[in-house]
Scaffold this motif. Structure first.
Motif, mmCIF file in Angstrom:
data_model
loop_
_atom_site.group_PDB
_atom_site.id
_atom_site.type_symbol
_atom_site.label_atom_id
_atom_site.label_comp_id
_atom_site.label_asym_id
_atom_site.label_seq_id
_atom_site.Cartn_x
_atom_site.Cartn_y
_atom_site.Cartn_z
ATOM 1 N N PHE A 297 0.843 -1.184 0.000
ATOM 2 C CA PHE A 297 0.000 0.000 0.000
ATOM 3 C C PHE A 297 0.884 1.242 0.000
ATOM 4 N N LYS A 298 0.281 2.365 -0.318
ATOM 5 C CA LYS A 298 1.064 3.591 -0.500
ATOM 6 C C LYS A 298 1.806 3.987 0.776
ATOM 7 N N PHE A 299 1.141 3.887 1.927
ATOM 8 C CA PHE A 299 1.796 4.309 3.160
ATOM 9 C C PHE A 299 2.974 3.385 3.497
ATOM 10 N N GLN A 300 2.885 2.118 3.077
ATOM 11 C CA GLN A 300 4.003 1.204 3.277
ATOM 12 C C GLN A 300 5.148 1.525 2.320
ATOM 13 N N SER A 301 4.789 1.802 1.064
ATOM 14 C CA SER A 301 5.816 2.112 0.064
ATOM 15 C C SER A 301 6.600 3.356 0.443
ATOM 16 N N ASN A 302 5.914 4.365 0.978
ATOM 17 C CA ASN A 302 6.601 5.597 1.368
ATOM 18 C C ASN A 302 7.655 5.321 2.442
ATOM 19 N N ILE A 303 7.291 4.511 3.439
ATOM 20 C CA ILE A 303 8.240 4.191 4.513
ATOM 21 C C ILE A 303 9.405 3.367 3.972
ATOM 22 N N LEU A 304 9.111 2.412 3.090
ATOM 23 C CA LEU A 304 10.172 1.572 2.540
ATOM 24 C C LEU A 304 11.123 2.378 1.657
ATOM 25 N N HIS A 305 10.587 3.352 0.917
ATOM 26 C CA HIS A 305 11.459 4.218 0.110
ATOM 27 C C HIS A 305 12.379 5.039 1.010
ATOM 28 N N GLN A 306 11.847 5.522 2.114
ATOM 29 C CA GLN A 306 12.676 6.275 3.062
ATOM 30 C C GLN A 306 13.760 5.373 3.650
ATOM 31 N N ASP A 307 13.394 4.134 3.980
ATOM 32 C CA ASP A 307 14.387 3.190 4.496
ATOM 33 C C ASP A 307 15.502 2.959 3.477
ATOM 34 N N GLU A 308 15.119 2.868 2.218
ATOM 35 C CA GLU A 308 16.113 2.650 1.165
ATOM 36 C C GLU A 308 17.076 3.832 1.068
ATOM 37 N N TYR A 309 16.527 5.049 1.139
ATOM 38 C CA TYR A 309 17.385 6.242 1.094
ATOM 39 C C TYR A 309 18.325 6.293 2.300
ATOM 40 N N ILE A 310 17.800 5.904 3.467
ATOM 41 C CA ILE A 310 18.621 5.950 4.688
ATOM 42 C C ILE A 310 19.784 4.969 4.590
ATOM 43 N N ILE A 311 19.513 3.767 4.081
ATOM 44 C CA ILE A 311 20.590 2.789 3.924
ATOM 45 C C ILE A 311 21.625 3.288 2.916
ATOM 46 N N ASP A 312 21.162 3.964 1.866
ATOM 47 C CA ASP A 312 22.100 4.547 0.900
ATOM 48 C C ASP A 312 22.954 5.635 1.552
ATOM 49 N N LEU A 313 22.350 6.436 2.427
ATOM 50 C CA LEU A 313 23.110 7.478 3.123
ATOM 51 C C LEU A 313 24.149 6.861 4.052
ATOM 52 N N LEU A 314 23.757 5.789 4.749
ATOM 53 C CA LEU A 314 24.716 5.108 5.622
ATOM 54 C C LEU A 314 25.847 4.485 4.822
ATOM 55 N N SER A 315 25.563 4.140 3.575
ATOM 56 C CA SER A 315 26.593 3.588 2.685
ATOM 57 C C SER A 315 27.359 4.689 1.961
ATOM 58 N N GLN A 316 27.129 5.958 2.363
ATOM 59 C CA GLN A 316 27.842 7.128 1.832
ATOM 60 C C GLN A 316 27.572 7.364 0.349
ATOM 61 N N LYS A 317 26.365 7.013 -0.102
ATOM 62 C CA LYS A 317 25.969 7.300 -1.483
ATOM 63 C C LYS A 317 25.256 8.651 -1.520
ATOM 64 N N TYR A 318 25.979 9.706 -1.127
ATOM 65 C CA TYR A 318 25.367 11.024 -0.964
ATOM 66 C C TYR A 318 24.899 11.614 -2.292
ATOM 67 N N ALA A 319 25.710 11.529 -3.307
ATOM 68 C CA ALA A 319 25.349 12.123 -4.596
ATOM 69 C C ALA A 319 24.122 11.444 -5.197
ATOM 70 N N GLY A 320 24.099 10.119 -5.112
ATOM 71 C CA GLY A 320 22.956 9.396 -5.667
ATOM 72 C C GLY A 320 21.666 9.734 -4.955
ATOM 73 N N VAL A 321 21.700 9.801 -3.609
ATOM 74 C CA VAL A 321 20.498 10.148 -2.852
ATOM 75 C C VAL A 321 20.072 11.579 -3.144
ATOM 76 N N ALA A 322 21.043 12.494 -3.232
ATOM 77 C CA ALA A 322 20.711 13.894 -3.511
ATOM 78 C C ALA A 322 20.018 14.038 -4.867
ATOM 79 N N ASN A 323 20.503 13.332 -5.867
ATOM 80 C CA ASN A 323 19.918 13.449 -7.206
ATOM 81 C C ASN A 323 18.537 12.803 -7.282
ATOM 82 N N SER A 324 18.407 11.588 -6.740
ATOM 83 C CA SER A 324 17.120 10.881 -6.847
ATOM 84 C C SER A 324 16.032 11.570 -6.027
ATOM 85 N N THR A 325 16.389 12.050 -4.833
ATOM 86 C CA THR A 325 15.384 12.758 -4.022
ATOM 87 C C THR A 325 15.002 14.092 -4.651
ATOM 88 N N ALA A 326 15.965 14.774 -5.260
ATOM 89 C CA ALA A 326 15.646 16.042 -5.932
ATOM 90 C C ALA A 326 14.690 15.817 -7.097
#
Length: 653
Positions: A297-326
């Motif tokens: 469901f949409k509310f689940q997908s939103n949380i899972l997308h945020q989790d994915e971004y957070i794991i990318d940030l912890l993996s130091q993928k700053y440029a990728g997260v900045a571009n995709s979120t923008a």
């Protein structure tokens, strides 16, 4: 040709009537045999559709309908709508079901398709209609209770809890594991974690007690319940229990891939082993790709997308997260109070700041606000960083500037954001922290006035806060405004005690004639409110003085701190005199000259006269006063007599 079709149809009907075929594969073979002779046999096509539905081959069903054309779709509308729903084509299924004024079966299909389409309001209304009529088939009442409970839980998750049919689990919900599980989900969506944990345990016990399910079937039903239990334990802070429970989950045996992915993410949250962010990133993406019939469901997908971004940030993928979120933010309207958009904006700011906080993060994030001035998530991130650096004035100024800009906009949606209860609450809290009561009252009053004219059901929490703030004023207009606010709340819900209390308080000051017995009688009696109050203990404790709001940055000590005994400094032995007695209290005035000490009393007549002369502000004798007030004669501009010169040329050295 028509005679041949009729003969084939009669032969198939006769065959099905004369046999007792329980195997749907055999029915499918009989239908295919007939269709080999006559492809246009609509009866054989209908039989094939029903057989394929029972075999859960929904894509094959849709192919049969495409081959059969409009005649078959018209004859088997219920089967067609159900096949579309099960194949993941929710929009088409709803469209067909709404166009047909059919019986209860089609209404069930419409409700289920609307549920998967996330139109929970429509699904709730249909189930309410079906529950109001007598059940047509056996076990339909139980199915209605199960499905209605699932819809109520989803309404709570998406913020439409006021439309839910039930708020508290009934006794009937404790009789089956499906209804107990839905009741648990409803409790979790309302934030009742303890109640949800109890209901989940009840659902597990009921499922284990079933005798008509095999062990394999029980395990398949229990796995989603266990996954939900892990989530509850994490939210309750019982991480050790959650981690232990995760070790017993066979992830590969969870049939629904959407549930398996949630289970995998929750296990990462509960695990103390996966401290390596790169390993966590790999495990997060280890779940197989899901098809369109098994989506979150949409509310689940939103949380899972945020989790994915957070794991990318912890993996130091700053440029990728900045571009995709923008990119994600740019495709959404701005400003908005949508939680998913604003959460992504926070993650975008974190990517630009490389996970830093404080002034270092502000230096990187503030330039982004010039490019996205209406990004609410970014604005709140900057305000939060200002608060963390103890710069409350900057945070207030940031919000006030944003609000003024939205007030000048002619777009109604911008004004909705301007007076959003959450944003108003942040600014009002900052005003309260700074001791700015008048600005706090004014802001709440403006927001309440806007929503009273904008909506028939204004946000209750905001209206209560505004009414309470206006009641603190001595201005008659403010008190009248408080009365109007509480009167509107009372008309919406006459059982709202906060509205009744506020209305009584407002009328008691502005217009006591409006205080009727019904209004006053609905308040709890004073005797009941004061029943557990120990008046003697209160009198013995004395009068309590309310603490004053400290000025930001002030280091003034409170009365409690002053009352604390001051620890004596330890004196080194080398600094102590030989005859020092530690039990004897030292003279606090020992550093002052003897004549300046409070206990100094000189002896003799001369000493007393000298003391009187040294006393500041004391009496002055007449001779001294006369000598001061009458200057000596002979003084010119120099004001003093000339000294005699000594002998010799140069005078006296």
């Amino acid at each position: 040709m028509a005679a041949a079709i009729s003969t084939a149809a009669n032969s198939l009907s006769t065959l099905l009537r004369q046999t007792t075929i329980d195997d749907h594969e055999e029915v499918l073979k009989a239908a295919n045999a007939t269709l080999k002779k006559t492809k246009a046999d609509i009866e054989a096509q209908h039989v094939k559709v029903v057989a394929l539905l029972n075999l859960e081959r929904y894509e094959d069903v849709l192919r049969v309908f495409e081959e059969g054309g409009d005649r078959l779709k018209e004859k088997a509308k219920l089967e067609y709508a159900y096949a579309l729903y099960r194949a993941g084509h929710q929009v088409e299924a709803v469209k067909i079901a709404e166009a047909v004024d059919a019986g209860r079966g089609m209404k069930h299909v419409l409700a289920q398709a609307a549920y998967r389409k996330e139109n929970f309001e429509q699904a709730a209304e249909i189930y309410r209609q079906l529950s109001g009529k007598q059940a047509a088939v056996e076990d339909e009442e139980n199915d209605l209770r199960i499905n209605s409970g699932a819809v109520d839980a989803q309404l709570e998750w998406v913020g439409l809890g006021h439309l839910a049919q039930t708020k508290k689990p009934a006794r009937e919900d404790m009789e089956a594991f499906e209804t107990a599980y839905n009741a648990a989900c409803g409790s979790l969506s309302r934030g009742e974690l303890g109640q949800g944990e109890i209901l989940l345990k009840r659902a597990k016990d009921l499922c284990n007690a079933l005798e008509d399910l095999t062990e394999v079937e029980k395990k398949a039903e229990l796995l989603p319940i266990i996954v939900q239990q892990v989530y509850v334990l994490i939210q309750l802070g019982k991480v050790d229990e959650a981690e232990e429970l995760c070790t017993n989950i066979p992830f590969a045996e969870i049939r629904e891939l959407s549930t398996r992915h949630i289970a995998q993410v929750n296990s990462l949250s509960a695990s103390k082993v996966h401290t390596n962010p790169y390993l966590s990133h790999r495990l997060f993406h280890s779940t197989p790709k899901r098809d369109k019939t098994d989506q979150h469901f949409k509310f689940q997908s939103n949380i899972l997308h945020q989790d994915e971004y957070i794991i990318d940030l912890l993996s130091q993928k700053y440029a990728g997260v900045a571009n995709s979120t923008a990119t994600y933010i740019s495709k959404r309207p701005s400003p908005t109070v949508s939680p998913d958009v604003n959460s992504v904006a926070v993650l975008n700011a974190a990517a630009h700041a490389h996970n830093t906080i404080g002034k270092t993060a502000l230096k990187e994030i503030i330039p982004l606000l010039e490019k996205r001035p209406n990004d609410v998530g970014l604005l709140l991130t900057i305000a939060h960083l200002y608060i963390l650096t103890n710069n409350h004035a900057a945070a207030v100024n940031l919000l006030e500037t944003f609000f003024k800009r939205l007030e000048q906009s002619a777009t109604p949606s911008d004004l909705d954001v301007r007076f959003a209860p959450g944003l108003i609450g942040i600014l009002v809290s900052l005003y309260a922290l700074q001791g700015r009561k008048s600005q706090r009252k004014s802001e709440l009053a403006k927001a309440a006035s806007y929503w009273r004219h904008k909506s028939k059901n204004p946000p209750k929490a905001l209206m209560r806060a505004a009414g309470a703030a206006l009641l603190e004023s001595q201005n008659p207009d403010d008190l009248a405004g408080a009365g109007e606010i509480f009167a509107a709340l009372y008309q919406q819900d006459r059982s709202d005690r906060a509205a009744v209390a506020g209305l009584v308080a407002a009328y008691a000051i502005t217009d006591p004639s409006k205080l009727n017995s019904e209004l006053v009688g609905s308040l709890p009696p004073v005797q009941r409110l004061a029943a557990n109050i120990n008046t003697a203990a209160l009198e013995d404790a004395g009068v309590a003085v309310p603490p004053t709001v400290p000025v930001l940055g002030s280091k003034k000590r409170s009365a409690a701190e002053k009352a604390k005994p001051v620890k004596m400094k330890r004196i080194r032995k080398s600094h102590m005199p030989k005859d020092f007695d530690p039990n004897r209290r030292m003279d606090p005035e020992r550093w002052l000259p003897m004549r300046d000490r409070s206990y100094y009393r000189p002896k003799g007549r001369k000493g007393k006269q000298k003391l009187a002369g040294l006393t500041q502000g004391g009496a002055v004798s007449e001779e001294k006063e006369k000598a001061v007030s009458e200057p000596k004669a002979g003084g010119g501009g120099g004001g003093a007599a000339k000294k005699k010169k000594g002998k010799g040329k140069g005078g006296k050295w």
